[in-house]
Design a protein around this motif. Structure first.
Motif, short mmCIF file in Angstrom:
data_model
loop_
_atom_site.label_atom_id
_atom_site.label_comp_id
_atom_site.label_asym_id
_atom_site.label_seq_id
_atom_site.Cartn_x
_atom_site.Cartn_y
_atom_site.Cartn_z
N UNK A 1 -9.49 4.43 -3.52
CA UNK A 1 -9.42 4.60 -5.09
C UNK A 1 -8.72 5.83 -4.74
N UNK A 2 -7.34 4.91 -6.23
CA UNK A 2 -5.98 6.58 -6.93
C UNK A 2 -5.93 5.87 -8.28
N UNK A 3 -5.31 7.48 -8.50
CA UNK A 3 -4.43 6.87 -10.37
C UNK A 3 -3.30 6.01 -10.36
N UNK A 4 -3.37 5.62 -10.67
CA UNK A 4 -2.27 4.60 -10.48
C UNK A 4 -1.18 5.36 -11.25
N UNK A 5 -0.29 5.80 -10.13
CA UNK A 5 1.48 5.77 -10.86
C UNK A 5 1.98 4.80 -12.31
N UNK A 6 2.02 4.02 -12.00
CA UNK A 6 2.87 3.18 -12.41
C UNK A 6 2.05 2.81 -14.20
N UNK A 7 0.91 2.63 -14.14
CA UNK A 7 -0.31 2.58 -15.18
C UNK A 7 0.40 3.13 -16.48
N UNK A 8 0.90 2.85 -17.66
CA UNK A 8 0.79 3.91 -19.02
C UNK A 8 -0.38 4.24 -19.62
N UNK A 9 -1.49 3.44 -19.17
CA UNK A 9 -3.12 3.99 -19.54
C UNK A 9 -3.34 4.82 -17.97
N UNK A 10 -4.45 5.34 -18.46
CA UNK A 10 -5.59 6.60 -16.96
C UNK A 10 -5.83 4.91 -16.70
N UNK A 11 -5.58 4.33 -15.79
CA UNK A 11 -5.73 3.19 -14.75
C UNK A 11 -5.84 4.01 -13.28
N UNK A 12 -6.71 3.05 -12.03
CA UNK A 12 -7.30 3.31 -11.08
C UNK A 12 -7.14 2.23 -10.06
N UNK B 1 0.77 -0.98 0.20
CA UNK B 1 0.75 -0.18 0.16
C UNK B 1 1.16 1.23 -0.12
N UNK B 2 1.79 1.64 0.92
CA UNK B 2 2.98 2.54 0.97
C UNK B 2 3.89 2.72 -0.82
N UNK B 3 3.71 1.70 -1.02
CA UNK B 3 4.68 2.14 -2.49
C UNK B 3 3.64 2.11 -3.14
N UNK B 4 2.00 1.69 -3.55
CA UNK B 4 1.94 2.09 -4.55
C UNK B 4 0.85 3.97 -4.08
N UNK B 5 0.59 3.90 -2.98
CA UNK B 5 0.54 5.10 -2.69
C UNK B 5 1.20 6.21 -3.26
N UNK C 1 2.10 7.25 5.67
CA UNK C 1 2.74 7.62 3.02
C UNK C 1 2.74 9.04 3.66
N UNK C 2 3.66 9.68 2.95
CA UNK C 2 4.13 11.41 1.95
C UNK C 2 3.29 10.51 0.91
N UNK C 3 2.42 11.51 0.10
CA UNK C 3 2.20 11.23 -1.49
C UNK C 3 2.94 11.48 -1.99
N UNK C 4 3.48 11.85 -3.30
CA UNK C 4 4.53 12.65 -4.14
C UNK C 4 3.26 13.34 -4.87
N UNK C 5 2.07 13.39 -4.67
CA UNK C 5 0.80 14.07 -5.56
C UNK C 5 -0.49 14.36 -4.27
N UNK C 6 -0.87 14.12 -3.53
CA UNK C 6 -1.86 14.60 -2.98
C UNK C 6 -1.10 14.84 -2.02
#
Length: 138
Positions: free
Chosen positions: A39-50, A19-23, A133-138
């Motif tokens: 639910x979160x926007x996946x930072x690893x997906x090459x398309x717009x996935x959650x 969870x920490x890694x993904x968030x 968890x400190x998020x990069x983008x939230x």
């Protein structure tokens, strides 16, 4: 007792690490916090996935989700988009996998610093763990 405690400790560590890694890599959090799912926007997906973590009985599960509008099902949309009539997008579940077992509760809270607290239970042992968890983008 001791075997169950060891199993719960291992499960807790694996769940919180994942969870920490993904968030940390999430592009955005789609869930209003505090909540018992996320639910979160996946930072690893090459398309717009959650990604969506939720409970099913005593299991922690993770869905991979995509949003779209029926008139253009191959065009992915943000979760909070609306069509010309104000309708929200449809959701397509791409994958649904088991992440952990023996879950009694999970809670996500906080804004700049998100706290994840989970309680696992396997008779007679109950164990609560938490991480921040400190998020990069939230």
């Amino acid at each position: 007792g001791a075997q169950n405690r060891g199993e719960l400790t291992q499960n807790s560590r694996l769940i919180l690490d994942r969870l920490g890694r993904e968030l940390r890599q999430a592009r955005a959090i789609a869930t209003a916090l505090p909540a018992n799912q996320i639910e979160f926007e996946d930072g690893h997906a090459s398309t717009l996935q959650y990604g969506r973590y939720y409970t099913s009985g005593s299991d922690l599960k993770r869905q991979t989700r995509e949003y779209y509008f029926p008139d253009a099902p191959s065009l992915l949309a943000p979760f909070n988009a609306a069509d010309d009539f104000g309708n929200p997008p449809q959701v397509r579940i791409v994958a649904d996998e088991l992440v952990g077992q023996y879950l009694q509760s999970i809670n996500f809270s906080g804004e700049d610093l998100m706290t994840i607290e989970l309680t696992l239970y396997k008779s007679p042992v109950r164990q609560t763990s938490r991480t921040a968890v400190y998020g990069r983008n939230f």
